[in-house]
Design an enzyme around this catalytic site. Structure first.
Site, PDB file in Angstrom:
ATOM      1  N   LYS A  42      -5.458  14.253 -66.941  1.00 15.12           N
ATOM      2  CA  LYS A  42      -4.137  13.619 -66.874  1.00 15.12           C
ATOM      3  C   LYS A  42      -3.338  14.186 -65.709  1.00 15.12           C
ATOM      4  CE  LYS A  42      -3.922  12.727 -71.799  1.00 15.12           C
ATOM      5  NZ  LYS A  42      -3.777  13.418 -73.089  1.00 15.12           N
TER       6      LYS A  42
ATOM      7  N   GLN B  79      -0.317  17.267 -76.589  1.00 17.89           N
ATOM      8  CA  GLN B  79      -1.715  16.918 -76.886  1.00 17.89           C
ATOM      9  C   GLN B  79      -2.040  17.182 -78.360  1.00 17.89           C
ATOM     10  OE1 GLN B  79      -3.847  15.471 -74.728  1.00 17.89           O
ATOM     11  NE2 GLN B  79      -5.457  15.423 -76.249  1.00 17.89           N
TER      12      GLN B  79
ATOM     13  N   ASP C  32       3.595   8.638 -75.188  1.00 14.74           N
ATOM     14  CA  ASP C  32       2.472   8.394 -76.102  1.00 14.74           C
ATOM     15  C   ASP C  32       2.790   7.265 -77.086  1.00 14.74           C
ATOM     16  OD1 ASP C  32       0.126   9.924 -75.812  1.00 14.74           O
ATOM     17  OD2 ASP C  32       1.115  11.728 -76.570  1.00 14.74           O
TER      18      ASP C  32
HETATM   19  N1  GUN Z   1      -5.384  13.258 -78.589  1.00 18.55           N
HETATM   20  C1  GUN Z   1      -6.303  12.258 -78.511  1.00 18.55           C
HETATM   21  N2  GUN Z   1      -5.760  11.161 -77.932  1.00 18.55           N
HETATM   22  C2  GUN Z   1      -4.483  11.485 -77.648  1.00 18.55           C
HETATM   23  C3  GUN Z   1      -3.419  10.766 -77.041  1.00 18.55           C
HETATM   24  O1  GUN Z   1      -3.528   9.585 -76.652  1.00 18.55           O
HETATM   25  N3  GUN Z   1      -2.248  11.447 -76.906  1.00 18.55           N
HETATM   26  C4  GUN Z   1      -2.100  12.716 -77.327  1.00 18.55           C
HETATM   27  N4  GUN Z   1      -0.915  13.303 -77.158  1.00 18.55           N
HETATM   28  N5  GUN Z   1      -3.064  13.412 -77.901  1.00 18.55           N
HETATM   29  C5  GUN Z   1      -4.250  12.788 -78.051  1.00 18.55           C
END
Ligand code: GUN
Length: 295
Positions: free
Chosen positions: A53, A97, A120
């Site tokens: 990311k 995350q 998100d």
């Molecule tokens: N863990 C797995 N997929 C995601 C996501 O799309 N966002 C976040 N914050 N954590 C994740």
């Protein structure tokens, strides 16, 4: 028949380039979108996601901050970190995350993120906006990426029967909400299946578009797929493979080879939905900055 392969890496790259040119245009006016990712602990898969990311942000010309906190960070320390990012004018998007260590209440942390920075789309305000069709909602990046992939591959969702296997807050539920909205990439008839669904193969065989998001390696087998269906594989699972240098390989939630024989289109793992998720996160961060500018 052999399925058309839906190339998420290529479609994701196009979206990232679109975002990058918009970022370049806006930075001429002194505006630069910023994304903060917070990683608590050292889960290797999460660390890989967060690294990619950060890299994608920088490639798109965005401001990127990654906060790596130790696994024993307390809930109140994490909440204070979120508060600081909420107040930081250079940060337009905040991503904590998941999964978080067990001693932290994830819901409480997600609710603490300013809904205007919740790229998100996990905050209840954004979930509510998504359900009611409010255009300012942040759409969770993975299902948003699936929807974009369908649109950009010319796959008609209007009137199609989409069957989603998995009811998570991150993928299954928002996927259903996106596909039933009116408009492009929507207007589908949606069925959501889960671990308690009776006679799952009978239901999945009714799908024109089948989305697998259960987190179980190669769970969807060819007998569960109607010939000619479009199959979207959201899963990414490690299976032991001593023949590989790292001792494992990545597989999706779909038994790829046999299903690709009968589907009309299919996403590979890796290189399918994964790259789309990151592209949509950048898109959401850009949306967050634009919406903040309008406030
Ligand atoms: N863990 C797995 N997929 C995601 C996501 O799309 N966002 C976040 N914050 N954590 C994740």
């Amino acid at each position: 028949m052999s399925a058309r392969i839906l190339d998420g890496a290529a479609i994701g790259k196009t979206i990232r380039e679109e975002v990058a040119s918009e970022v370049a245009r806006l930075s001429g006016n002194g505006r630069k979108p910023g994304l903060a990712a917070v990683l608590v602990g050292e889960d290797p898969a999460s660390a890989v996601y967060v690294r990619s990311k950060g890299k994608a942000c920088e490639e798109a010309g965005m401001h990127s901050v990654t906060l790596r906190l130790p696994a024993d960070t307390s809930e109140s320390e994490l909440l204070s970190t979120v508060d600081r990012l909420n107040a930081d004018a250079s940060i337009h998007g905040i991503l904590v995350q998941l999964p978080l260590p067990r001693h932290i209440d994830s819901e409480k942390v997600l609710r603490r993120i300013d809904p205007g920075k919740d790229v998100d789309g996990f905050h209840p305000v954004n979930v509510g906006k998504l359900v009611t069709g409010d255009k300012s909602a942040f759409r969770p990046a993975t299902p948003y990426g699936v929807q974009q992939m369908l649109i950009r591959s010319g796959i008609e969702t209007k009137g199609a029967h989409a069957v989603i296997v998995g009811r998570s807050n991150i993928v299954g539920k928002p996927m259903a909400n996106l596909l039933i909205q009116q408009g492009p990439g929507g207007d589908a008839t949606v069925t959501v299946c889960h671990s308690r669904t009776r006679d799952l193969p009978t239901v999945t065989r009714q799908a024109d578009i089948l989305v697998a998001a259960i987190g179980k390696a190669e769970f969807v087998t060819a007998d569960m797929v109607r010939p000619g269906a479009v199959v979207i594989d959201v899963g990414i699972n490690r299976v032991d493979d001593p023949a590989r240098p790292r001792g494992y390989r990545l597989v999706g939630d779909v038994a790829y080879e046999p299903v690709a024989q009968i589907a009309s289109a299919i996403t590979p793992v890796p290189g399918g939905v994964g790259p789309m998720t990151i592209a949509m996160l950048l898109q959401n961060t850009l949306q967050a900055m634009k919406q903040a500018d309008l406030d």
